[in-house]
Scaffold this active site. Structure first.
Site, PDB file in Angstrom:
ATOM      1  N   CYS A   1     -74.224 -12.522  -4.121  1.00  0.00           N
ATOM      2  CA  CYS A   1     -72.770 -12.462  -4.346  1.00  0.00           C
ATOM      3  C   CYS A   1     -72.131 -11.368  -3.480  1.00  0.00           C
ATOM      4  O   CYS A   1     -72.107 -11.491  -2.274  1.00  0.00           O
ATOM      5  CB  CYS A   1     -72.489 -12.284  -5.832  1.00  0.00           C
TER       6      CYS A   1
ATOM      7  N   HIS B   1     -75.965 -16.543  -8.602  1.00  0.00           N
ATOM      8  CA  HIS B   1     -76.689 -15.432  -9.235  1.00  0.00           C
ATOM      9  C   HIS B   1     -77.991 -15.907  -9.879  1.00  0.00           C
ATOM     10  O   HIS B   1     -78.008 -16.211 -11.077  1.00  0.00           O
ATOM     11  CB  HIS B   1     -75.812 -14.818 -10.333  1.00  0.00           C
TER      12      HIS B   1
ATOM     13  N   GLU C   1     -80.452 -14.163 -10.803  1.00  0.00           N
ATOM     14  CA  GLU C   1     -80.900 -13.202 -11.813  1.00  0.00           C
ATOM     15  C   GLU C   1     -80.301 -13.464 -13.186  1.00  0.00           C
ATOM     16  O   GLU C   1     -80.759 -12.918 -14.183  1.00  0.00           O
ATOM     17  CB  GLU C   1     -80.581 -11.766 -11.356  1.00  0.00           C
TER      18      GLU C   1
END
Lengths: 80, 210
Positions: free
Chosen positions: B70, B180, B182
């Site tokens: 990002c 994302h 994660e």
């Protein structure tokens, strides 16, 4: 003291979603003569010293290093 | 990101402040998402010129894996470590939702745990994720297999050219991606599709050590 104005605009061929939205809004307000709108940025910079040649070099370097992203943007330096 | 790295690697990552001039020896550098300098000027532009980036550029040249997610992707592009640039989303809105990604190159240190053309779920949350590169650069990154993730059909959230969601540098050790991973690594998140990126990196590191 030297005063300068730097104008950063999107390169030709790079789509400008914000400009498009403004274009639509102007048209909706009745400005039927608007062909297209491109949004850019303006930086007014004051430099110490009086040497215009050096100032211009320094301003160009600022544009290349930070003020514009040359992948998508062009810049113009004008000493006012 | 810190939580995901801690859980997957088994120990917490070392945090490095942007004003540091040296990064301790490491197997992986991650530039996480969020916002830096209020996204003033251009997203990632000011962070890309912060002191720590000089050290990151040296690590990049040495071949150390670097992952930017990002805002991290925006910073890597602004720093010139990845080609192209990020523009405002074509819909002009901040997008925060789940998209589907196609793994278009499973032959990288970041994606080897996935199958080629596998479709994975991944959340996105950004305002400036509209990847742009000129025709020549685009041709080059496409031909060299630098596009690792592409938004699956009809899920492109930002108008990104060629549906590009994540790319590597030519060397293959720097990956930038807008989604994302994660945020989708355990059941608590509702899935673990994003885990593959970190596991790929762990696998690459293990085989290097062996």
């Amino acid at each position: 003291m030297i005063k300068a104005r730097i104008t950063v605009t999107l390169k030709e061929g790079v789509l400008d979603p914000q400009g498009k939205a403004i274009e639509g809004s102007l048209s909706a307000l009745g400005f039927k003569d608007v062909g297209s709108v491109r949004q850019g940025k303006v930086f007014d910079i004051e430099l110490k010293g009086e040497n215009k040649v050096e100032a211009e070099q320094s301003l160009n370097s600022m544009c290349a290093k930070l003020l514009s992203n040359t992948v998508i943007e062009d810049y113009r330096v004008a000493i006012i | 990101m810190i939580s995901a790295l801690t859980k997957i690697c088994g120990h917490p990552p070392e945090l490095v402040w942007h004003s540091e001039t040296e990064i301790p020896k490491t197997d992986l550098i991650v530039i996480p998402g969020g916002f830096s300098y209020g996204d003033y000027l251009r997203s990632g532009a000011i962070a890309a010129r912060s002191a720590v980036m000089e050290s990151i550029k040296i690590y990049a040249k040495k071949g150390v894996p670097i992952l930017g997610v990002c805002n991290g992707f925006q910073i890597l592009a602004e720093a010139g470590l990845l080609p192209g640039a990020m523009m405002r989303n074509s819909g002009l809105k901040f997008v925060c939702r789940e998209v589907k990604l196609v793994v278009t190159n499973a032959n990288t240190m970041f994606s080897s745990n996935y199958q080629q053309n596998q479709i994975i779920r991944c959340p996105v949350a950004h305002h400036d994720g509209n990847f742009f590169a000129d025709t020549k650069t685009l041709k080059q990154i496409e031909n060299k297999g630098q596009v690792v993730f592409r938004y699956a059909e009809n899920t492109n959230p930002n108008g990104s050219v060629n549906d590009i969601a994540g790319i590597t540098n030519t060397q293959g050790n720097v990956l930038g991606m807008m989604p994302h991973p994660e945020n989708l690594v355990e059941d608590f998140h509702g899935g673990s599709d994003g885990k593959g990126i970190f596991e790929s990196l762990l696998g690459a590191n293990r085989s290097k050590a062996a």
